[in-house]
Scaffold this motif. Structure first.
Motif, PDB file in Angstrom:
ATOM      1  N   TRP A 268      43.726 -29.002 -34.456  1.00  9.91           N
ATOM      2  CA  TRP A 268      42.341 -29.335 -34.792  1.00  9.91           C
ATOM      3  C   TRP A 268      42.274 -30.326 -33.318  1.00  9.91           C
ATOM      4  CZ3 TRP A 268      39.613 -33.158 -35.078  1.00  9.91           C
ATOM      5  CH2 TRP A 268      38.726 -33.300 -35.277  1.00  9.91           C
ATOM      6  N   LEU A 269      42.351 -30.739 -32.740  1.00  4.39           N
ATOM      7  CA  LEU A 269      42.576 -31.656 -31.997  1.00  4.39           C
ATOM      8  C   LEU A 269      41.635 -31.172 -30.954  1.00  4.39           C
ATOM      9  CD1 LEU A 269      44.767 -34.438 -32.434  1.00  4.39           C
ATOM     10  CD2 LEU A 269      42.617 -34.953 -32.575  1.00  4.39           C
ATOM     11  N   ASP A 270      42.629 -29.823 -30.453  1.00  2.00           N
ATOM     12  CA  ASP A 270      42.118 -28.869 -29.377  1.00  2.00           C
ATOM     13  C   ASP A 270      41.644 -27.201 -29.310  1.00  2.00           C
ATOM     14  OD1 ASP A 270      42.815 -28.060 -26.527  1.00  2.00           O
ATOM     15  OD2 ASP A 270      44.364 -27.091 -27.433  1.00  2.00           O
ATOM     16  N   ALA A 271      41.570 -27.217 -30.783  1.00  2.00           N
ATOM     17  CA  ALA A 271      41.010 -26.389 -30.986  1.00  2.00           C
ATOM     18  C   ALA A 271      40.163 -25.684 -32.800  1.00  2.00           C
ATOM     19  CB  ALA A 271      41.907 -24.296 -30.933  1.00  2.00           C
ATOM     20  N   PRO A 272      39.008 -26.535 -32.737  1.00  2.00           N
ATOM     21  CA  PRO A 272      38.336 -26.946 -34.222  1.00  2.00           C
ATOM     22  C   PRO A 272      37.894 -25.658 -34.059  1.00  2.00           C
ATOM     23  CG  PRO A 272      37.568 -27.929 -32.052  1.00  2.00           C
ATOM     24  CD  PRO A 272      38.788 -27.268 -31.636  1.00  2.00           C
ATOM     25  N   ALA A 273      37.559 -24.798 -33.265  1.00  2.00           N
ATOM     26  CA  ALA A 273      36.403 -23.268 -33.846  1.00  2.00           C
ATOM     27  C   ALA A 273      37.609 -22.849 -35.210  1.00  2.00           C
ATOM     28  CB  ALA A 273      36.186 -22.436 -32.237  1.00  2.00           C
ATOM     29  N   PRO A 304      32.129 -44.723 -46.290  1.00  2.00           N
ATOM     30  CA  PRO A 304      31.710 -44.017 -44.901  1.00  2.00           C
ATOM     31  C   PRO A 304      32.026 -42.985 -45.904  1.00  2.00           C
ATOM     32  CG  PRO A 304      33.660 -45.429 -44.070  1.00  2.00           C
ATOM     33  CD  PRO A 304      32.807 -45.965 -45.699  1.00  2.00           C
ATOM     34  N   SER A 305      31.046 -41.824 -44.578  1.00  2.00           N
ATOM     35  CA  SER A 305      31.923 -40.396 -45.551  1.00  2.00           C
ATOM     36  C   SER A 305      32.892 -39.818 -44.678  1.00  2.00           C
ATOM     37  CB  SER A 305      29.890 -39.249 -45.557  1.00  2.00           C
ATOM     38  OG  SER A 305      29.326 -40.000 -45.920  1.00  2.00           O
ATOM     39  N   HIS A 306      33.530 -39.125 -45.011  1.00  2.00           N
ATOM     40  CA  HIS A 306      34.796 -38.168 -43.521  1.00  2.00           C
ATOM     41  C   HIS A 306      34.306 -36.815 -43.801  1.00  2.00           C
ATOM     42  CE1 HIS A 306      36.548 -42.615 -43.252  1.00  2.00           C
ATOM     43  NE2 HIS A 306      36.027 -42.268 -45.028  1.00  2.00           N
ATOM     44  N   ASP A 307      34.795 -36.576 -42.811  1.00  2.00           N
ATOM     45  CA  ASP A 307      34.989 -35.380 -43.082  1.00  2.00           C
ATOM     46  C   ASP A 307      36.666 -34.233 -43.205  1.00  2.00           C
ATOM     47  OD1 ASP A 307      32.433 -35.118 -41.474  1.00  2.00           O
ATOM     48  OD2 ASP A 307      33.110 -34.827 -39.442  1.00  2.00           O
ATOM     49  N   VAL A 308      36.528 -33.399 -44.032  1.00  2.00           N
ATOM     50  CA  VAL A 308      37.506 -33.236 -45.103  1.00  2.00           C
ATOM     51  C   VAL A 308      37.583 -31.815 -44.233  1.00  2.00           C
ATOM     52  CG1 VAL A 308      38.960 -32.869 -46.824  1.00  2.00           C
ATOM     53  CG2 VAL A 308      37.095 -34.798 -46.390  1.00  2.00           C
ATOM     54  N   TYR A 309      38.682 -31.238 -44.105  1.00  2.00           N
ATOM     55  CA  TYR A 309      39.133 -29.984 -43.442  1.00  2.00           C
ATOM     56  C   TYR A 309      39.841 -29.381 -44.762  1.00  2.00           C
ATOM     57  CZ  TYR A 309      36.859 -30.245 -39.224  1.00  2.00           C
ATOM     58  OH  TYR A 309      35.817 -31.343 -37.984  1.00  2.00           O
ATOM     59  N   VAL A 310      39.791 -28.082 -45.724  1.00  2.00           N
ATOM     60  CA  VAL A 310      40.360 -27.239 -47.248  1.00  2.00           C
ATOM     61  C   VAL A 310      40.471 -26.051 -46.077  1.00  2.00           C
ATOM     62  CG1 VAL A 310      38.905 -29.123 -47.999  1.00  2.00           C
ATOM     63  CG2 VAL A 310      37.848 -26.377 -47.513  1.00  2.00           C
ATOM     64  N   SER A 311      39.878 -25.148 -45.112  1.00  2.00           N
ATOM     65  CA  SER A 311      40.677 -24.047 -45.106  1.00  2.00           C
ATOM     66  C   SER A 311      40.221 -24.534 -43.575  1.00  2.00           C
ATOM     67  CB  SER A 311      39.477 -23.458 -45.735  1.00  2.00           C
ATOM     68  OG  SER A 311      38.410 -23.375 -45.962  1.00  2.00           O
ATOM     69  N   PHE A 312      41.412 -22.637 -42.956  1.00  2.00           N
ATOM     70  CA  PHE A 312      41.178 -22.479 -41.613  1.00  2.00           C
ATOM     71  C   PHE A 312      39.819 -20.908 -41.934  1.00  2.00           C
ATOM     72  CE2 PHE A 312      45.281 -23.426 -41.877  1.00  2.00           C
ATOM     73  CZ  PHE A 312      45.842 -23.780 -40.780  1.00  2.00           C
ATOM     74  N   ALA A 313      38.482 -20.963 -40.586  1.00  2.00           N
ATOM     75  CA  ALA A 313      38.706 -20.199 -40.529  1.00  2.00           C
ATOM     76  C   ALA A 313      38.831 -18.960 -39.727  1.00  2.00           C
ATOM     77  CB  ALA A 313      37.174 -20.015 -38.970  1.00  2.00           C
ATOM     78  N   ASP A 320      48.320 -18.104 -33.647  1.00  2.00           N
ATOM     79  CA  ASP A 320      48.507 -17.089 -32.248  1.00  2.00           C
ATOM     80  C   ASP A 320      48.154 -18.537 -31.205  1.00  2.00           C
ATOM     81  OD1 ASP A 320      48.621 -14.949 -33.490  1.00  2.00           O
ATOM     82  OD2 ASP A 320      46.572 -14.195 -33.388  1.00  2.00           O
ATOM     83  N   TYR A 321      47.473 -19.674 -31.888  1.00  2.00           N
ATOM     84  CA  TYR A 321      47.595 -20.414 -30.659  1.00  2.00           C
ATOM     85  C   TYR A 321      48.584 -21.263 -30.500  1.00  2.00           C
ATOM     86  CZ  TYR A 321      46.186 -25.969 -29.575  1.00  2.00           C
ATOM     87  OH  TYR A 321      46.516 -26.709 -28.417  1.00  2.00           O
ATOM     88  N   VAL A 322      49.974 -21.210 -31.889  1.00  2.00           N
ATOM     89  CA  VAL A 322      50.644 -22.493 -31.793  1.00  2.00           C
ATOM     90  C   VAL A 322      52.397 -21.919 -30.887  1.00  2.00           C
ATOM     91  CG1 VAL A 322      52.745 -23.027 -33.206  1.00  2.00           C
ATOM     92  CG2 VAL A 322      50.285 -23.677 -34.337  1.00  2.00           C
ATOM     93  N   ALA A 323      51.884 -20.337 -31.182  1.00  2.00           N
ATOM     94  CA  ALA A 323      52.914 -19.594 -30.600  1.00  2.00           C
ATOM     95  C   ALA A 323      52.445 -19.467 -28.524  1.00  2.00           C
ATOM     96  CB  ALA A 323      52.958 -18.268 -31.140  1.00  2.00           C
ATOM     97  N   GLU A 324      51.337 -19.333 -28.685  1.00  2.00           N
ATOM     98  CA  GLU A 324      50.499 -19.869 -27.209  1.00  2.00           C
ATOM     99  C   GLU A 324      51.643 -20.688 -26.688  1.00  2.00           C
ATOM    100  OE1 GLU A 324      46.983 -18.198 -27.906  1.00  2.00           O
ATOM    101  OE2 GLU A 324      47.093 -16.135 -28.251  1.00  2.00           O
ATOM    102  N   ARG A 325      50.729 -21.668 -27.268  1.00  2.00           N
ATOM    103  CA  ARG A 325      50.897 -23.331 -26.678  1.00  2.00           C
ATOM    104  C   ARG A 325      52.067 -23.670 -26.684  1.00  2.00           C
ATOM    105  NH1 ARG A 325      47.652 -25.622 -23.635  1.00  2.00           N
ATOM    106  NH2 ARG A 325      44.957 -25.534 -24.451  1.00  2.00           N
TER     107      ARG A 325
END
Length: 330
Positions: A268-273, A304-313, A320-325
């Motif tokens: 997520w740090l590099d590819a939040p999209a 405080p509110s926090h950003d909770v990521y519960v799924s992939f777009a 693909d990102y993991v394999a390419e990196r």
């Protein structure tokens, strides 16, 4: 004390990052991914005595730092102690990882006892404050290694730019297994990074600025897939990072519960999209009783509110990102 840097000298410099983890196999694959991200400068690694055997965990971390070409990267063992220890069957993964062929050429340079991780973290945060250069914190263990330092020196919170944390389970079941811990405490809601020290988790979620949270809701969708393993195998003869990840994941890929928990937070740090929009909510943690460690949507105006990521777009894009990196060599 670390040298202060003039802001104009680093306009295009990569952002400083510290990785706080507990030496799980997935943490070391995440380390390789971070090393491949040009916009981040990995400044230090802190190992917590949580989901590992600490002596083996920090020795493997030293060898991995050499593997990625950072033999002098600050590395220390946190003084944090958890409330609910991880089961020993989980903690032995770092011992098996020590024997993979990719690490055979390297010998740990960590002295005994290891350097204090709390001091390393405090120095990095102090430098971030002095340089007005906020530190990204990737945290894939309990909050205790971070909150212990901030409790001792509250002013250092000003050195934190953002926190990406793998932990908790919001709208899915937790991962306490009554086969590995006593059923009297194995509630169905808690996730291990919270359960390890629910008091530190509650304190962090109640007091720290916005945290990007990656709970089991999303990591359940990130198993070590056969397709990823096949891709890593096809790349292993050409790229040392792929060979390392293949050898590491082969140790656990047959375990149906093992997911890419910590890699999910790192990517997520590099590819939040690749991630669906976060749920913004305060969070709280049950402190006592059978449901200890249950992370829930919180209440109260002071939280405080926090950003909770519960799924992939784009779940396929994540793999693909993991394999390419990992298609690279040290």
């Amino acid at each position: 004390m670390m040298r202060s840097v003039n802001r104009s000298d680093r306009a295009d410099a990569p952002a400083p990052l510290v990785f706080i983890h507990d030496a799980a196999i997935d943490d070391f694959v995440a380390t390789l991914l971070i090393a491949s991200m040009p916009q981040f400068d990995l400044r230090g690694v802190i190992v917590a005595n949580a989901d590992c055997v600490p002596e083996y965990g920090i020795d493997v971390a030293s060898r991995v730092n050499q593997f990625i070409g950072k033999p002098d990267l600050p590395l220390g063992l946190s003084g944090a102690r958890g409330w609910n220890p991880f089961p020993w069957p989980y903690r032995g993964d770092c011992i098996r990882l020590a024997d993979i062929p990719s690490l055979a050429p390297y010998v740990s340079t960590v002295p005994s006892p290891p350097p204090p991780g709390d001091d390393i973290l405090a120095d990095l945060l102090q430098a971030a404050v002095a340089d007005a250069e906020p530190l990204t914190v990737l945290l894939t263990t309990g909050f205790t290694p971070l909150t212990n330092v901030l409790d001792a020196r509250p002013e250092l919170v000003a050195g934190i730019g953002r926190i990406a944390w793998m932990g908790g389970a919001l709208n899915v079941a937790g991962n306490l297994d009554p086969k590995t811990i006593d059923p009297a405490v194995a509630n169905t809601h808690a996730e291990w990074n919270v359960f390890w020290d629910p008091f530190a988790a509650e304190g962090a979620l109640a007091r720290l600025p916005k945290i990007s949270v990656f709970p089991l809701d999303i990591t359940n969708s990130a198993p070590i897939s056969p397709a990823l393993m096949a891709k890593l195998e096809s790349q292993a003869s050409d790229f040392t990072f792929s060979r390392f990840a293949l050898e590491a994941y082969e140790l656990v890929s047959a375990e149906p519960f093992y997911d890419m928990w910590n890699v999910t937070a790192a990517v997520w740090l590099d590819a939040p999209a690749l991630y669906a929009a976060a749920i913004s909510t305060p969070l709280q943690v049950v402190q006592w009783g059978f449901e200890q460690g249950w992370m829930q949507a919180g209440t109260g105006p002071d939280r405080p509110s926090h950003d909770v990521y519960v799924s992939f777009a784009d779940q396929a894009g994540f793999y693909d990102y993991v394999a390419e990196r990992l298609a690279r060599s040290a």
